[in-house]
Design an enzyme around this catalytic site. Structure first.
Site, short mmCIF file in Angstrom:
data_model
loop_
_atom_site.label_atom_id
_atom_site.label_comp_id
_atom_site.label_asym_id
_atom_site.label_seq_id
_atom_site.Cartn_x
_atom_site.Cartn_y
_atom_site.Cartn_z
N ASP A 84 0.88 -1.16 0.15
CA ASP A 84 0.09 0.03 0.17
C ASP A 84 0.96 1.36 0.10
O ASP A 84 1.81 1.43 1.09
CB ASP A 84 -0.85 0.06 1.10
CG ASP A 84 -1.85 1.03 1.27
OD1 ASP A 84 -2.40 1.33 0.34
OD2 ASP A 84 -2.31 1.41 2.46
N HIS A 177 -7.46 9.97 4.19
CA HIS A 177 -6.92 8.64 4.99
C HIS A 177 -7.58 9.06 6.50
O HIS A 177 -7.21 10.40 7.09
CB HIS A 177 -5.52 8.40 4.91
CG HIS A 177 -5.06 7.72 3.78
ND1 HIS A 177 -4.05 8.15 3.19
CD2 HIS A 177 -5.68 6.60 3.08
CE1 HIS A 177 -3.87 7.45 2.07
NE2 HIS A 177 -4.89 6.62 2.08
N GLY A 209 -11.51 4.52 3.00
CA GLY A 209 -12.74 3.90 3.07
C GLY A 209 -13.54 4.32 4.35
O GLY A 209 -14.59 4.19 4.44
N VAL A 230 -9.78 -0.04 3.42
CA VAL A 230 -10.15 0.24 4.79
C VAL A 230 -9.05 -0.09 5.59
O VAL A 230 -8.72 -1.09 5.66
CB VAL A 230 -11.44 -0.60 5.11
CG1 VAL A 230 -11.94 -0.31 6.43
CG2 VAL A 230 -12.53 -0.29 4.13
P1 13P Z 1 -8.51 4.48 6.04
O1 13P Z 1 -7.47 4.55 7.14
O2 13P Z 1 -9.12 5.89 6.01
O3 13P Z 1 -9.61 3.59 6.13
O4 13P Z 1 -7.78 4.70 4.82
C1 13P Z 1 -7.16 3.29 4.14
C2 13P Z 1 -6.40 3.55 2.90
O5 13P Z 1 -6.71 4.10 2.13
C3 13P Z 1 -4.97 2.58 2.84
O6 13P Z 1 -4.43 3.11 1.79
#
Ligand code: 13P
Length: 287
Positions: A84, A177, A209, A230
């Site tokens: 990620d 985020h 998310g 998420v």
């Molecule tokens: P959140 O932590 O806001 O759910 O975002 C997760 C995300 O986009 C990981 O790349």
């Protein structure tokens, strides 16, 4: 079953649902997400940020743990192990460690440099059978040290990056985020629709998310979003359940201090949250 994310996201985009990417932090997170995906008969993507990778002592540890757990739990639904918000160097480390998917986040580079580095990584990833995500327009807020201003993506730049052969594309559309502030303006569906029109049938990715209202999630899916990330929401669920257990003094009763007991309410809370999201995203029974 560990696979790249290409096929599952193509199918999701065609079938008008989204596959959840749930970020992992440790063994409990990984086990909770894998078991829930299997129970829901849903494809799933395990997201690993560079920070979480470091915390788990490196991408090789993560890769070995996920591969072994996938096998020992008898997981048959498609699972992608995905980096990620990867840096250029991080992408190469994950390729070497056996990840099945990477995200190169070149959104903070000038577009020419983002194009050059993405092109190179697309070639390397595809030669080895991995899928690759790229990002245009930054996602707001902070994700494990990666800070973004949160501007909306330029649809023409999205097309340029999509044409390099990436398998799915994250476009900033006012998403953030972490928790959304009270005065958040909501997702820019105007931007999403414009990006969607430019990139054809490319699966789009919605980061941040956590806390996006259900109706916005559904509208985003109708406009081409096929992967939703998420992270924070699972962390909050774990934290709330753990707090409740300790505040009720259960850690002081019998062998309630045993880590397997102490961490269990949080583990169950992650499972419930992941199931809720899979139902919302429409990925149940789509394995
Ligand atoms: P959140 O932590 O806001 O759910 O975002 C997760 C995300 O986009 C990981 O790349």
């Amino acid at each position: 079953m560990l696979v790249s994310a290409t096929e599952m996201l193509k199918k999701a985009r065609e079938g008008k649902y989204a596959v959840g990417q749930f970020n992992i932090n440790n063994l409990e997170w990984t086990k909770a997400i894998l078991l829930t995906a299997q129970e829901c008969n849903s494809p799933v993507i395990l997201g690993v940020s560079e920070g979480a990778g470091k915390y788990m002592t490196g991408f090789e540890t993560v890769s070995a743990m996920v591969a072994a757990m996938d096998k020992s739990l008898g997981i048959t639904v498609p699972v992608a192990l995905h980096l990620d918000h990867g840096s250029y160097e991080g992408c190469y480390k994950c390729i070497k460690a056996g990840f099945t998917s990477i995200m190169f986040d070149g959104s903070h580079f000038p577009i020419e440099e983002n194009v050059a580095k993405t092109t190179e990584l697309v070639n390397v990833a595809h030669q080895l059978g991995l899928s690759i995500e790229a990002e245009v327009g930054s996602i707001g807020g902070e994700e494990d040290g990666v800070v973004g201003a949160g501007e909306c993506a330029d649809p023409n730049e999205c097309k340029m990056i999509a044409d390099l052969g990436v398998d799915f594309l994250a476009a900033g559309i006012g998403n953030i985020h972490g928790k959304y502030p009270e005065n958040w303006a909501g997702l820019s569906f105007e931007t999403l629709a414009a990006v969607n029109e430019k990139v054809g049938d490319m699966p789009l990715v919605l980061h941040g998310g956590t806390g996006i209202p259900d109706d916005m999630i559904k509208k985003a899916i109708s406009l081409g979003v096929a992967k939703i990330n998420v992270n924070t929401e699972c962390q909050l669920s774990f934290q709330e359940a753990t707090r409740e257990y300790i505040e009720a003094g259960k850690d002081q009763q019998g062998k309630g201090f045993d880590p397997r007991k102490l961490l269990n309410p949080g583990f169950e809370a992650i499972k419930a949250k992941v199931k809720e999201k899979m139902e919302l995203f429409g990925s149940v029974d789509k394995a």
